[in-house]
Design a protein around this motif. Sequence first.
Motif, short mmCIF file in Angstrom:
data_model
loop_
_atom_site.label_atom_id
_atom_site.label_comp_id
_atom_site.label_asym_id
_atom_site.label_seq_id
_atom_site.Cartn_x
_atom_site.Cartn_y
_atom_site.Cartn_z
N CYS A 20 0.94 -1.10 0.04
CA CYS A 20 0.09 0.14 -0.08
C CYS A 20 1.04 1.26 0.01
CB CYS A 20 -0.96 0.06 1.39
SG CYS A 20 -2.06 1.60 1.42
N CYS A 55 -0.50 4.50 0.19
CA CYS A 55 -1.20 5.71 0.68
C CYS A 55 -0.44 6.67 1.56
CB CYS A 55 -2.78 5.19 1.42
SG CYS A 55 -2.59 4.63 3.23
N TYR A 64 -3.16 2.13 -4.44
CA TYR A 64 -2.64 3.33 -4.33
C TYR A 64 -1.49 3.70 -5.17
CZ TYR A 64 -6.24 4.36 -0.63
OH TYR A 64 -7.18 4.84 0.01
N TYR A 92 -9.40 1.85 -5.66
CA TYR A 92 -9.22 1.10 -4.62
C TYR A 92 -10.58 1.65 -3.50
CZ TYR A 92 -8.43 -0.87 0.04
OH TYR A 92 -8.27 -1.55 1.29
#
Length: 145
Positions: free
Chosen positions: A33, A35, A115, A137
């Motif tokens: 991920c 983010c 992301y 997402y």
Amino acid sequence: MKMDSTTKFAGRCLCGEVTVSVEGEHDPQPGACHCRMCQRWTGGVFLAFTAAAEAVTVEGPVRHFQSTPFAERAFCGICGTHLWMRNTNNPAAEYDLMAGLFDATCEWPLRSEIYTDKAMASIRLEGDHKRKTEAEYEGSNPHVN
């Protein structure tokens, strides 16, 4: 060691005071991920694999941080090593365990990446795995907004 979804293995934090054992159902492929929250937490990219709650045994001084209304992040109370992220709205929720805790995960291929449009330039992952942008997402997971 060849891993399948039920092989028993264990990992530990940097200082060794927290041990995490997995015996039972888990996904032998980590996901990534990119983010901003995960970037801030890990310093780069969050890389974790999932394991059923009943498959995970934890020993040692674990601290928890409620990072969102629906998730907690855990770390060693002594050395600060990141341990997992978990949905707190569901007591039986899977663990997203940090892959780097376990020697056994070193050969596991990457399962997925989310992301992707937020990835730091220095951490662009290659390979043939599933990818989703922030919009893709969050469009399929409205609870994260």
